[in-house]
Design a protein around this motif. Structure first.
Motif, short mmCIF file in Angstrom:
data_model
loop_
_atom_site.label_atom_id
_atom_site.label_comp_id
_atom_site.label_asym_id
_atom_site.label_seq_id
_atom_site.Cartn_x
_atom_site.Cartn_y
_atom_site.Cartn_z
N THR A 1 0.11 -1.19 -0.02
CA THR A 1 -0.26 -0.02 0.14
C THR A 1 0.72 1.41 0.06
O THR A 1 2.02 1.49 0.07
CB THR A 1 -0.67 0.29 1.55
OG1 THR A 1 -0.17 -0.06 2.60
CG2 THR A 1 -2.07 -1.28 1.04
N ASP A 2 0.62 2.23 -0.30
CA ASP A 2 0.88 4.17 -0.40
C ASP A 2 1.98 4.58 0.82
O ASP A 2 0.79 3.65 1.93
CB ASP A 2 0.17 4.59 -0.97
CG ASP A 2 -0.87 4.83 -1.92
OD1 ASP A 2 0.48 4.34 -2.92
OD2 ASP A 2 -1.65 4.89 -2.34
N THR A 3 2.78 4.62 1.14
CA THR A 3 3.39 5.41 2.13
C THR A 3 3.47 6.52 2.10
O THR A 3 3.79 7.15 0.90
CB THR A 3 5.08 4.57 2.29
OG1 THR A 3 5.66 4.63 3.81
CG2 THR A 3 6.23 4.69 1.16
N LEU A 4 3.46 7.51 3.31
CA LEU A 4 4.76 8.58 3.09
C LEU A 4 5.93 8.55 3.33
O LEU A 4 5.73 10.00 2.17
CB LEU A 4 3.30 9.13 4.24
CG LEU A 4 3.78 10.82 4.70
CD1 LEU A 4 2.79 11.27 3.47
CD2 LEU A 4 3.20 11.56 6.13
N LEU A 5 6.73 8.01 3.33
CA LEU A 5 8.08 8.27 3.25
C LEU A 5 8.79 6.71 2.80
O LEU A 5 8.17 5.79 3.33
CB LEU A 5 8.52 8.47 4.73
CG LEU A 5 10.10 9.32 4.45
CD1 LEU A 5 10.24 10.09 3.35
CD2 LEU A 5 10.54 9.11 5.35
N VAL A 6 9.57 7.04 1.14
CA VAL A 6 9.59 5.00 0.82
C VAL A 6 10.77 4.67 1.50
O VAL A 6 10.55 3.21 1.78
CB VAL A 6 10.44 6.15 -0.63
CG1 VAL A 6 9.04 6.10 -1.51
CG2 VAL A 6 11.93 6.65 -0.38
N THR A 7 11.25 5.72 2.28
CA THR A 7 12.30 4.80 3.51
C THR A 7 12.22 3.95 4.50
O THR A 7 12.35 3.83 5.93
CB THR A 7 13.70 6.07 3.71
OG1 THR A 7 12.88 7.05 4.26
CG2 THR A 7 14.98 6.18 2.95
N TRP A 8 10.43 4.10 4.78
CA TRP A 8 9.95 3.40 5.67
C TRP A 8 9.50 2.27 5.51
O TRP A 8 9.13 1.54 6.35
CB TRP A 8 8.47 4.05 6.01
CG TRP A 8 8.55 5.72 6.84
CD1 TRP A 8 9.64 5.65 6.97
CD2 TRP A 8 7.68 6.44 7.43
NE1 TRP A 8 9.94 7.22 7.54
CE2 TRP A 8 8.37 7.58 7.86
CE3 TRP A 8 6.53 6.69 6.60
CZ2 TRP A 8 7.66 8.73 8.41
CZ3 TRP A 8 5.92 7.74 6.70
CH2 TRP A 8 6.51 8.76 8.22
#
Length: 226
Positions: free
Chosen positions: A143-150
Motif C-alpha cells: 500500500t501507499d507510504t508517506l515516505l519510501v524509506t519507511w
C-alpha cells in the motif's frame, strides 16, 4: 565466557550505520545535490558517489544488529512468545509513531501531499493505507507510504515475527541448518528484486543477514554480550 559484544558496542555500530545512511541519502546520486554547489576536494566527485552507494550496507548493519539484539531479548523474556512479540513491536514502533504523527501533521498543514499519497484511490482505501503505514505494514501489503524509506519498518515487523521460530532452532543447536537455509534463501532471492543486498528495498533481502546476527548471538563469536 568473556563478553565481547556489549550493548554499548551495538549502539556505536548503530551510530556508524546512521552516518552511512545519511551519507548514502545525500550523495548516492548526482540528482540528490545537483541544485547545490559542493566541493569534493581533495576527492573526485565520482569517488564520493561510489562510496555513498556502498554505504547502503548500513541497512545490512541494522539487520545484523537487530538479529543479535532480538535473540538476546527473546532469551531473557518472561512472557509467552506472542506477548514478547507484541511488547517488542510496541517498543520498536513507539518512536516511529511519534515521527509519523509529526510528519503527517506537517504534510497536512503545509502541503497537500498527505492527501495525494493516501487518498488518491478513495477515502476507504486511504484510511486503510494510513493505518497500514502507521503500523509499519505498508511494504508488506504493497500500500501507499508517506515516505519510501519507511520500507524498513515492514522488515522490522518480519524480523520480530521470525525471532520465536529462529530461537527454537538455535536452542536446539541446529544453527548449522540455518546457515544452509540462508544459502538457499540467498539463491532464491537472487532471482527476485531482493537479489541485491546493497541496492534492494525488499523487506526480505536482508533476512540472511538478520539470521547471521541471530546465530552470532548464540555462539562463541559474541558470547553473552547484551
Amino acid at each position: 565466557m568473556i563478553n565481547t559484544f556489549k550493548k554499548d558496542d551495538a549502539q556505536a555500530l548503530k551510530g556508524i550505520a546512521i552516518i552511512m545512511m545519511i551519507f548514502h541519502h545525500c550523495f548516492s546520486s548526482t540528482e540528490l545535490y545537483e541544485k547545490y554547489t559542493i566541493s569534493f576536494f581533495p576527492f573526485k566527485e565520482n569517488i564520493i558517489v561510489n562510496i555513498a552507494v556502498i554505504c547502503k550496507i548500513c541497512v545490512a548493519l541494522f539487520a545484523f544488529i537487530s538479529g543479535y539484539g532480538l535473540i538476546i531479548s527473546y532469551e531473557k523474556k518472561k512472557a509467552t512468545a506472542s506477548r514478547w512479540a507484541l511488547s517488542r513491536y510496541i517498543k520498536t514502533f513507539s518512536g516511529f509513531w511519534i515521527i509519523y504523527i509529526l510528519l503527517a501533521f506537517v504534510n497536512i498543514i503545509f502541503r497537500s501531499r498527505f492527501l495525494k499519497v493516501y487518498f488518491g484511490h478513495g477515502i476507504w482505501i486511504g484510511i486503510a493505507s494510513v493505518f497500514l503505514d502507521f503500523a509499519g505494514f505498508a511494504k508488506l501489503f504493497g500500500t501507499d507510504t508517506l515516505l519510501v524509506t519507511w520500507w524498513y519498518m515492514s522488515a522490522a515487523v518480519v524480523y520480530i515475527l521470525l525471532v520465536p521460530l529462529l530461537y527454537k532452532e538455535l536452542k536446539d543447536k541446529t544453527w548449522i541448518i540455518l546457515i544452509f537455509s540462508m544459502f538457499f534463501l540467498r539463491v532464491i532471492l537472487s532471482h527476485t528484486d531482493a537479489g541485491s543486498f546493497t541496492g534492494s528495498n525488499s523487506i526480505y533481502a536482508f533476512i540472511p543477514v538478520f539470521i547471521s546476527g541471530s546465530i552470532f548471538a548464540t555462539t562463541l563469536f559474541f558470547s553473552g554480550g547484551y
